[in-house]
Write a protein that holds these residues in place. Structure first.
Motif, PDB file in Angstrom:
ATOM      1  N   LYS A  31       0.911  -1.509   0.104  1.00  0.00           N
ATOM      2  CA  LYS A  31      -0.150   0.170  -0.258  1.00  0.00           C
ATOM      3  C   LYS A  31       0.493   1.652   0.205  1.00  0.00           C
ATOM      4  O   LYS A  31       1.389   0.918   1.209  1.00  0.00           O
ATOM      5  CB  LYS A  31      -0.679   0.193   1.316  1.00  0.00           C
ATOM      6  N   ARG A  42      -3.595   0.641  -9.314  1.00  0.00           N
ATOM      7  CA  ARG A  42      -3.992  -0.637  -9.187  1.00  0.00           C
ATOM      8  C   ARG A  42      -2.880  -2.448  -9.923  1.00  0.00           C
ATOM      9  O   ARG A  42      -3.359  -1.899 -10.865  1.00  0.00           O
ATOM     10  CB  ARG A  42      -5.416  -1.253  -8.116  1.00  0.00           C
ATOM     11  N   GLU A  72      -0.648   0.385  -6.217  1.00  0.00           N
ATOM     12  CA  GLU A  72      -1.866  -0.507  -5.143  1.00  0.00           C
ATOM     13  C   GLU A  72      -0.976  -1.989  -5.234  1.00  0.00           C
ATOM     14  O   GLU A  72      -1.286  -2.505  -6.443  1.00  0.00           O
ATOM     15  CB  GLU A  72      -2.869  -0.228  -4.633  1.00  0.00           C
TER      16      GLU A  72
END
Length: 278
Positions: free
Chosen positions: A30, A37, A68
């Protein structure tokens, strides 16, 4: 040459994600302010060990650049629960879909990259074919799952032949015959069921994904299909029985450039920070 500098502090959260009758071991990388992502789908069974170090480094490389990342172990493999000999490609596909649903539900909504390595590229590619993800990155995808299993089996059989006396050596063809007949076989610490071997022949990468130009015209989303060479070992086969620590920074950099363009990230403050001199 400018030195790429990480632009975001990251945290790593290991957890178990519940799926039917098992739990998947997952790690979420994170960054503080993610702009995209990526879901990483790794290689098959015993290849997890050899590819582990560069695979984790790649996840961290992305996270340091505000992507992420979610990576995981297949059900029945690595740190995940489940009995390997009860697994199937359908179950692994269902698990990936459950992870995708959870990952895409996170806020804020961000562009999503699906990235698969070897067998993981087939799993990622099939989900992309069904509409998941905004871009697809594949490293060394085989045409079928059987190609991935066969290369592992041949390498394992070769090692066994080196250790056995000539009169006790079993050719790879004999092991394949046994699997085709439904035998349960211990290959590098995993009990391969014959059914998994037989099913692997029909578990294919969608044909359109084998050609980037064709894939782009069909899916209207970016696709990159990269065949990694022998110099990419131990990230991909073949490897020589030990895990060599290598510098994969050039591979990471080239692929991150593509990811940035594919997800429209290489603009504004992010691009300036990535290329800033330390």
């Amino acid at each position: 040459m400018q030195t790429q500098r990480p632009i975001s502090a990251i945290t790593e959260e290991a957890r178990y994600f519940e799926v039917p009758d098992a739990h998947l071991y997952t790690v979420l990388h994170k960054p503080t302010n993610p702009v995209a992502r990526a879901l990483l789908v790794g290689p098959f069974a015993s290849e997890r060990v050899s590819s582990y170090y560069p695979w984790v480094r790649w996840a961290r490389y992305l996270a340091e650049r505000q992507v992420e990342v979610l990576r995981y172990d297949y059900r029945g493999i690595g740190e995940s629960t489940g009995v390997f000999e009860e697994m199937s490609f359908d179950k692994w596909s269902e698990d990936l879909q459950l992870l995708l649903n959870w990952f895409m539900s996170r806020t804020p909504k961000l562009p999503l990259l699906l990235h698969g390595l070897e067998l993981g590229a087939i799993l990622a590619g099939r989900n992309f074919h069904e509409g998941a993800g905004d871009a697809l990155l594949m490293w060394s995808p085989p045409a079928t799952a059987n190609e991935a299993l066969r290369s592992t089996l041949l390498q394992w059989a070769g090692f066994k032949q080196m250790l056995d006396s000539p009169e006790n050596r079993t050719p790879a063809s004999e092991y394949i015959k046994q699997l085709q007949q439904g035998a349960l076989m211990d290959v590098q610490g995993y009990q391969w069921p014959g059914k998994l071997w037989c099913d692997s022949v029909g578990f294919e990468l969608p044909s359109a994904l084998s050609d980037e130009a064709r894939a782009k015209s069909i899916y209207k989303r970016p696709v990159k299909n990269t065949k990694l060479g022998k110099d990419a070992s131990p990230l991909v086969k073949p490897f020589r029985g030990y895990v060599e620590v290598k510098d994969f920074s050039e591979l990471y950099s080239e692929n991150f450039d593509w990811v940035s363009g594919a997800l429209a990230l290489a603009t504004g403050e992010m691009n300036e920070a990535i290329n800033r001199e330390p």
